[in-house]
Write a protein that holds these residues in place. Structure first.
Motif, PDB file in Angstrom:
ATOM      1  N   VAL A  18       0.853  -1.185   0.000  1.00 20.57           N
ATOM      2  CA  VAL A  18       0.000   0.000   0.000  1.00 20.57           C
ATOM      3  C   VAL A  18       0.890   1.236   0.000  1.00 20.57           C
ATOM      4  CG1 VAL A  18      -1.770   1.295   1.247  1.00 20.57           C
ATOM      5  CG2 VAL A  18      -1.833  -1.214   1.230  1.00 20.57           C
ATOM      6  N   PRO A  19       0.976   1.921  -1.136  1.00 19.52           N
ATOM      7  CA  PRO A  19       1.754   3.158  -1.181  1.00 19.52           C
ATOM      8  C   PRO A  19       0.900   4.342  -0.738  1.00 19.52           C
ATOM      9  CG  PRO A  19       0.975   2.629  -3.366  1.00 19.52           C
ATOM     10  CD  PRO A  19       0.494   1.528  -2.456  1.00 19.52           C
ATOM     11  N   VAL A  20       1.561   5.366  -0.211  1.00 21.40           N
ATOM     12  CA  VAL A  20       0.855   6.617   0.068  1.00 21.40           C
ATOM     13  C   VAL A  20       0.961   7.490  -1.179  1.00 21.40           C
ATOM     14  CG1 VAL A  20       1.303   6.444   2.553  1.00 21.40           C
ATOM     15  CG2 VAL A  20       2.873   7.764   1.115  1.00 21.40           C
ATOM     16  N   SER A  21       0.152   8.531  -1.249  1.00 24.14           N
ATOM     17  CA  SER A  21       0.179   9.423  -2.408  1.00 24.14           C
ATOM     18  C   SER A  21       1.523  10.152  -2.484  1.00 24.14           C
ATOM     19  CB  SER A  21      -0.951  10.444  -2.305  1.00 24.14           C
ATOM     20  OG  SER A  21      -0.644  11.394  -1.298  1.00 24.14           O
ATOM     21  N   PRO A  22       1.875  10.671  -3.654  1.00 22.13           N
ATOM     22  CA  PRO A  22       3.132  11.430  -3.763  1.00 22.13           C
ATOM     23  C   PRO A  22       3.201  12.619  -2.797  1.00 22.13           C
ATOM     24  CG  PRO A  22       2.371  10.837  -5.942  1.00 22.13           C
ATOM     25  CD  PRO A  22       1.271  10.453  -4.974  1.00 22.13           C
ATOM     26  N   LEU A  23       2.104  13.312  -2.585  1.00 21.09           N
ATOM     27  CA  LEU A  23       2.124  14.447  -1.653  1.00 21.09           C
ATOM     28  C   LEU A  23       2.423  13.975  -0.234  1.00 21.09           C
ATOM     29  CD1 LEU A  23       1.759  17.408  -0.882  1.00 21.09           C
ATOM     30  CD2 LEU A  23      -0.718  16.955  -0.710  1.00 21.09           C
ATOM     31  N   ILE A  24       1.767  12.920   0.207  1.00 20.35           N
ATOM     32  CA  ILE A  24       2.016  12.403   1.561  1.00 20.35           C
ATOM     33  C   ILE A  24       3.439  11.878   1.658  1.00 20.35           C
ATOM     34  CG2 ILE A  24       1.339  10.671   3.267  1.00 20.35           C
ATOM     35  CD1 ILE A  24      -0.685  12.975   2.939  1.00 20.35           C
ATOM     36  N   ALA A  25       3.924  11.190   0.636  1.00 21.87           N
ATOM     37  CA  ALA A  25       5.302  10.698   0.647  1.00 21.87           C
ATOM     38  C   ALA A  25       6.282  11.858   0.774  1.00 21.87           C
ATOM     39  CB  ALA A  25       5.589   9.887  -0.615  1.00 21.87           C
ATOM     40  N   ALA A  26       6.028  12.952   0.062  1.00 20.65           N
ATOM     41  CA  ALA A  26       6.910  14.119   0.137  1.00 20.65           C
ATOM     42  C   ALA A  26       6.894  14.713   1.538  1.00 20.65           C
ATOM     43  CB  ALA A  26       6.492  15.165  -0.896  1.00 20.65           C
ATOM     44  N   THR A  85       3.826  28.128   8.139  1.00 22.55           N
ATOM     45  CA  THR A  85       3.870  27.564   6.787  1.00 22.55           C
ATOM     46  C   THR A  85       4.632  26.251   6.777  1.00 22.55           C
ATOM     47  OG1 THR A  85       3.694  29.729   5.734  1.00 22.55           O
ATOM     48  CG2 THR A  85       4.697  27.971   4.421  1.00 22.55           C
ATOM     49  N   VAL A  86       5.759  26.202   7.470  1.00 23.94           N
ATOM     50  CA  VAL A  86       6.557  24.966   7.535  1.00 23.94           C
ATOM     51  C   VAL A  86       5.757  23.860   8.213  1.00 23.94           C
ATOM     52  CG1 VAL A  86       8.606  23.899   8.566  1.00 23.94           C
ATOM     53  CG2 VAL A  86       8.785  26.101   7.390  1.00 23.94           C
ATOM     54  N   ARG A  87       5.074  24.175   9.286  1.00 24.97           N
ATOM     55  CA  ARG A  87       4.260  23.157   9.977  1.00 24.97           C
ATOM     56  C   ARG A  87       3.211  22.560   9.034  1.00 24.97           C
ATOM     57  NH1 ARG A  87       4.086  26.874  15.077  1.00 24.97           N
ATOM     58  NH2 ARG A  87       5.953  26.107  16.138  1.00 24.97           N
ATOM     59  N   LYS A  88       2.628  23.396   8.193  1.00 19.86           N
ATOM     60  CA  LYS A  88       1.640  22.910   7.226  1.00 19.86           C
ATOM     61  C   LYS A  88       2.290  22.039   6.157  1.00 19.86           C
ATOM     62  CE  LYS A  88      -1.500  26.787   7.898  1.00 19.86           C
ATOM     63  NZ  LYS A  88      -2.030  28.038   7.312  1.00 19.86           N
ATOM     64  N   LEU A  89       3.514  22.380   5.751  1.00 18.46           N
ATOM     65  CA  LEU A  89       4.211  21.591   4.737  1.00 18.46           C
ATOM     66  C   LEU A  89       4.524  20.187   5.236  1.00 18.46           C
ATOM     67  CD1 LEU A  89       6.747  24.186   3.283  1.00 18.46           C
ATOM     68  CD2 LEU A  89       4.617  23.376   2.234  1.00 18.46           C
ATOM     69  N   VAL A  90       4.744  20.041   6.540  1.00 15.53           N
ATOM     70  CA  VAL A  90       5.096  18.750   7.120  1.00 15.53           C
ATOM     71  C   VAL A  90       3.849  17.949   7.525  1.00 15.53           C
ATOM     72  CG1 VAL A  90       6.348  17.635   9.025  1.00 15.53           C
ATOM     73  CG2 VAL A  90       7.324  19.625   7.905  1.00 15.53           C
ATOM     74  N   ASP A  91       2.754  18.614   7.764  1.00 14.77           N
ATOM     75  CA  ASP A  91       1.542  17.983   8.286  1.00 14.77           C
ATOM     76  C   ASP A  91       0.818  17.169   7.210  1.00 14.77           C
ATOM     77  OD1 ASP A  91      -0.892  17.295   9.425  1.00 14.77           O
ATOM     78  OD2 ASP A  91      -1.424  19.343  10.006  1.00 14.77           O
ATOM     79  N   PRO A  92       0.763  15.824   7.350  1.00  9.94           N
ATOM     80  CA  PRO A  92       0.074  15.007   6.350  1.00  9.94           C
ATOM     81  C   PRO A  92      -1.422  15.302   6.247  1.00  9.94           C
ATOM     82  CG  PRO A  92       1.503  13.642   7.690  1.00  9.94           C
ATOM     83  CD  PRO A  92       1.453  15.005   8.343  1.00  9.94           C
ATOM     84  N   ASP A  93      -2.002  15.885   7.282  1.00 14.46           N
ATOM     85  CA  ASP A  93      -3.432  16.173   7.263  1.00 14.46           C
ATOM     86  C   ASP A  93      -3.761  17.507   6.583  1.00 14.46           C
ATOM     87  OD1 ASP A  93      -4.135  13.813   8.597  1.00 14.46           O
ATOM     88  OD2 ASP A  93      -3.780  14.729  10.550  1.00 14.46           O
ATOM     89  N   TYR A  94      -2.742  18.303   6.293  1.00 14.35           N
ATOM     90  CA  TYR A  94      -2.961  19.602   5.671  1.00 14.35           C
ATOM     91  C   TYR A  94      -2.810  19.465   4.158  1.00 14.35           C
ATOM     92  CZ  TYR A  94      -2.948  24.584   4.773  1.00 14.35           C
ATOM     93  OH  TYR A  94      -3.272  25.828   4.302  1.00 14.35           O
ATOM     94  N   GLY A  95      -3.745  19.996   3.405  1.00  8.54           N
ATOM     95  CA  GLY A  95      -3.765  19.855   1.946  1.00  8.54           C
ATOM     96  C   GLY A  95      -2.852  20.828   1.227  1.00  8.54           C
ATOM     97  N   SER A  96      -1.569  20.608   1.307  1.00  8.25           N
ATOM     98  CA  SER A  96      -0.588  21.453   0.623  1.00  8.25           C
ATOM     99  C   SER A  96      -0.548  21.146  -0.868  1.00  8.25           C
ATOM    100  CB  SER A  96       0.816  21.198   1.189  1.00  8.25           C
ATOM    101  OG  SER A  96       0.859  21.365   2.571  1.00  8.25           O
TER     102      SER A  96
END
Length: 143
Positions: free
Chosen positions: A72-80, A108-119
């Motif tokens: 089960v892979p995660v999406s590219p965004l979540i992987a990033a 902004t950095v916290r949002k970039l790292v947060d898998p639950d945030y839709g960056s």
């Protein structure tokens, strides 16, 4: 790291299947059939990995899929995002330090790292570059 984790499908009485991840305790889901259970597996996996990020815990390393397991892979965004989180942990880079490197706010950095945030993917890739990493996407046949 390759963010694709093996899971096991278990038949459930009277019908349906539940999914477990040997490398990610707590990542559990199920469905009325195999297809639905596997479809929901990524959500369960991401939920537990996001909890690791929120708790500042290391992410579990995925093992290779054994016979009978599904990958089960995660999406590219979540992987990033997970790669960014892992690189920051390994290098001791704080949110404030990455914000300084990017000319951005700590929020902004916290949002970039947060898998639950839709960056968007591009800013996360730029942040990866700022910690000396890159995202590689590959395609593969389902396991």
């Amino acid at each position: 790291m390759r963010y694709a984790y093996p899971c096991e499908l278990h038949p459930e009485d009277p019908s349906g299947f539940y999914v477990t991840f040997p490398d990610v305790p707590g990542a559990l889901t199920g469905g009325e059939d195999e297809a639905e259970a596997l479809h929901l597996a990524e959500d369960a996996l991401v939920a537990i990995l996001a909890a690791h990020v929120r708790g500042s815990e290391p992410l579990p390393n995925p093992s290779p899929a054994a016979p009978g397991q599904h990958l089960v892979p995660v999406s590219p965004l979540i992987a990033a995002k997970l790669a960014l989180y892992t690189a920051m942990r390994e290098q001791g880079v704080t949110d404030a330090e990455l914000a300084r490197r990017l000319g951005a706010s700590v929020d902004t950095v916290r949002k970039l790292v947060d898998p639950d945030y839709g960056s968007h993917l591009t800013p996360v890739m730029n942040a990866l570059h700022a910690v000396g990493r890159a995202l590689v996407v590959e395609d593969a046949a389902p396991a």
